[in-house]
Design a protein around this motif. Structure first.
Motif, PDB file in Angstrom:
ATOM      1  N   ASP A  68      41.566  40.122  47.345  1.00 38.81           N
ATOM      2  CA  ASP A  68      41.310  38.854  46.654  1.00 38.81           C
ATOM      3  C   ASP A  68      42.343  37.795  47.032  1.00 38.81           C
ATOM      4  N   GLU A  69      43.578  38.220  47.206  1.00 42.74           N
ATOM      5  CA  GLU A  69      44.632  37.272  47.572  1.00 42.74           C
ATOM      6  C   GLU A  69      44.351  36.672  48.953  1.00 42.74           C
ATOM      7  N   VAL A  70      43.924  37.519  49.887  1.00 42.49           N
ATOM      8  CA  VAL A  70      43.610  37.019  51.223  1.00 42.49           C
ATOM      9  C   VAL A  70      42.380  36.110  51.172  1.00 42.49           C
ATOM     10  N   VAL A  71      41.394  36.480  50.379  1.00 44.72           N
ATOM     11  CA  VAL A  71      40.206  35.621  50.214  1.00 44.72           C
ATOM     12  C   VAL A  71      40.622  34.253  49.687  1.00 44.72           C
ATOM     13  N   LYS A  72      41.540  34.232  48.736  1.00 43.89           N
ATOM     14  CA  LYS A  72      42.020  32.966  48.175  1.00 43.89           C
ATOM     15  C   LYS A  72      42.654  32.106  49.268  1.00 43.89           C
ATOM     16  N   ILE A  73      43.456  32.712  50.112  1.00 42.89           N
ATOM     17  CA  ILE A  73      44.085  31.973  51.215  1.00 42.89           C
ATOM     18  C   ILE A  73      43.018  31.454  52.166  1.00 42.89           C
ATOM     19  N   GLN A  74      42.073  32.308  52.523  1.00 42.36           N
ATOM     20  CA  GLN A  74      41.012  31.907  53.456  1.00 42.36           C
ATOM     21  C   GLN A  74      40.179  30.764  52.885  1.00 42.36           C
ATOM     22  N   HIS A  75      39.793  30.865  51.614  1.00 39.92           N
ATOM     23  CA  HIS A  75      39.024  29.794  50.967  1.00 39.92           C
ATOM     24  C   HIS A  75      39.803  28.476  50.998  1.00 39.92           C
ATOM     25  N   THR A  76      41.085  28.547  50.669  1.00 43.70           N
ATOM     26  CA  THR A  76      41.895  27.335  50.595  1.00 43.70           C
ATOM     27  C   THR A  76      42.065  26.714  51.976  1.00 43.70           C
TER      28      THR A  76
ATOM     29  N   GLY B  20      54.517  32.425  53.413  1.00 41.65           N
ATOM     30  CA  GLY B  20      55.718  32.590  52.615  1.00 41.65           C
ATOM     31  C   GLY B  20      55.785  31.554  51.498  1.00 41.65           C
ATOM     32  N   PRO B  21      56.939  31.446  50.830  1.00 39.00           N
ATOM     33  CA  PRO B  21      57.035  30.546  49.666  1.00 39.00           C
ATOM     34  C   PRO B  21      56.683  29.101  49.966  1.00 39.00           C
ATOM     35  N   ASN B  22      57.181  28.537  51.068  1.00 38.42           N
ATOM     36  CA  ASN B  22      56.910  27.126  51.360  1.00 38.42           C
ATOM     37  C   ASN B  22      55.444  26.896  51.711  1.00 38.42           C
TER      38      ASN B  22
ATOM     39  N   VAL C 174      53.772  44.571  47.097  1.00 32.95           N
ATOM     40  CA  VAL C 174      52.812  45.495  47.692  1.00 32.95           C
ATOM     41  C   VAL C 174      51.524  44.774  48.071  1.00 32.95           C
ATOM     42  N   ASP C 175      51.165  43.713  47.355  1.00 33.81           N
ATOM     43  CA  ASP C 175      49.934  42.970  47.588  1.00 33.81           C
ATOM     44  C   ASP C 175      50.140  41.710  48.414  1.00 33.81           C
ATOM     45  N   ASP C 176      51.361  41.427  48.815  1.00 38.73           N
ATOM     46  CA  ASP C 176      51.692  40.123  49.397  1.00 38.73           C
ATOM     47  C   ASP C 176      51.082  39.956  50.789  1.00 38.73           C
ATOM     48  N   PRO C 177      50.204  38.956  50.995  1.00 37.53           N
ATOM     49  CA  PRO C 177      49.632  38.734  52.323  1.00 37.53           C
ATOM     50  C   PRO C 177      50.640  38.220  53.334  1.00 37.53           C
ATOM     51  N   ALA C 178      51.860  37.912  52.914  1.00 34.33           N
ATOM     52  CA  ALA C 178      52.911  37.575  53.867  1.00 34.33           C
ATOM     53  C   ALA C 178      53.303  38.780  54.721  1.00 34.33           C
ATOM     54  N   PHE C 179      52.840  39.979  54.314  1.00 32.27           N
ATOM     55  CA  PHE C 179      53.057  41.199  55.089  1.00 32.27           C
ATOM     56  C   PHE C 179      51.708  41.648  55.652  1.00 32.27           C
ATOM     57  N   PRO C 180      51.109  40.901  56.580  1.00 29.85           N
ATOM     58  CA  PRO C 180      49.738  41.227  57.012  1.00 29.85           C
ATOM     59  C   PRO C 180      49.626  42.595  57.664  1.00 29.85           C
ATOM     60  N   TRP C 181      50.671  43.039  58.342  1.00 26.19           N
ATOM     61  CA  TRP C 181      50.636  44.367  58.979  1.00 26.19           C
ATOM     62  C   TRP C 181      50.525  45.469  57.928  1.00 26.19           C
ATOM     63  N   PHE C 182      51.190  45.266  56.797  1.00 24.77           N
ATOM     64  CA  PHE C 182      51.156  46.255  55.720  1.00 24.77           C
ATOM     65  C   PHE C 182      49.812  46.231  55.011  1.00 24.77           C
TER      66      PHE C 182
ATOM     67  N   VAL D 163      59.402  47.050  50.989  1.00 24.30           N
ATOM     68  CA  VAL D 163      57.955  47.072  51.183  1.00 24.30           C
ATOM     69  C   VAL D 163      57.596  46.462  52.533  1.00 24.30           C
ATOM     70  N   GLY D 164      56.805  47.195  53.305  1.00 32.19           N
ATOM     71  CA  GLY D 164      56.356  46.717  54.604  1.00 32.19           C
ATOM     72  C   GLY D 164      57.234  47.113  55.768  1.00 32.19           C
TER      73      GLY D 164
END
Length: 239
Positions: free
Chosen positions: A7-15, A54-56, A71-79, A157-158
């Motif tokens: 869902d987090e990645v979907v949110k980024i993609q939608h935005t 990331g944050p910015n 654990v859910d952070d899309p900033a770690f796409p490999w993970f 993590v990651g």
């Protein structure tokens, strides 16, 4: 893979799509087109162009600085790619799982059969499929070769964790991703070729050779992610 990460990645993609940056299919999968859209957005927003949310970048995209669970952070796409592949199994017959063979083909790694230990191949796929500019170590099938990947970091993590197998002074090893650790400091490792599949295994802290962080990812030194000891037995031979 837990739904929040997707869902987090979907949110980024939608935005990104709403702002005019094409991430490809809005499918919750962090791929190269999504990374390219993030880079284009960062360039247009005068941000560091690293393809990482990331944050910015999150603040520019969403107008807030709220961070997801690491654990859910899309900033770690490999993970996140590794989590997406939980449950993939090798074919224990005379054949091979074509998905595992495809990982090798996509990354340009010579590989003939999933009878060959594939923990290094799994890590290589997760990195290469989500971070186009990240150099892989020479012969990534060799688990201990991952000690030359990226840069050293504290376990977090990651992070790529490299372990000895058989003997600390031998050549055998195992490699996977840090998912969590017990209060005693033993590791929960998300890796391939663990009981012939992509799974999370508990590995004793005394087997750790080192932790590595991708060179092209933001340098993060996060606190350990502590999880209760589930009482499972230690993995001792991941081949």
């Amino acid at each position: 893979m837990p739904s929040y990460s997707r869902d987090e990645v979907v949110k980024i993609q939608h935005t990104l799509a709403r702002k005019g940056f094409d991430p490809g299919p809005v499918d919750g999968i962090w791929g190269r087109r999504t990374e390219a859209a993030v880079r284009a957005f960062q360039a247009a927003s005068d941000l560091l162009i690293d393809g990482i949310v990331g944050p910015n970048t999150r603040k520019a995209l969403f107008g807030d600085t709220a961070q997801p669970n690491p654990v859910d952070d899309p900033a770690f796409p490999w993970f996140q790619e590794a989590r997406h592949l939980l449950g993939v199994r090798e074919d224990t017959s005379s054949r091979s799982n074509p998905e595992i063979l495809e990982w090798a083909s996509d990354a340009g790694i010579p590989y003939g059969s999933d009878d060959i230990p594939w923990c290094g191949l799994f890590v290589a796929h997760c990195v290469a499929a989500t971070m186009a500019r990240e150099p892989l170590p020479t012969n990534p099938l060799g688990a201990r070769n991952w000690m030359r990947f990226g840069a050293p970091c504290p376990p977090q993590v990651g992070a790529v964790l490299v372990f000895w197998r058989g003997s600390p002074n031998g050549w055998k090893g195992h490699v996977g991703f840090y998912a969590a650790q017990t209060p005693n400091g033993d590791f929960y490792v998300l890796g391939g070729n663990q009981s012939n599949k992509v799974s999370i295994a508990k590995i004793a802290k005394g087997r750790l050779l080192g932790a590595r962080w991708p060179a092209t990812a933001p340098e993060l030194h996060s606190a350990p992610h502590i999880a209760a000891d589930d009482g499972s037995v230690f993995s001792t031979d991941e081949a």
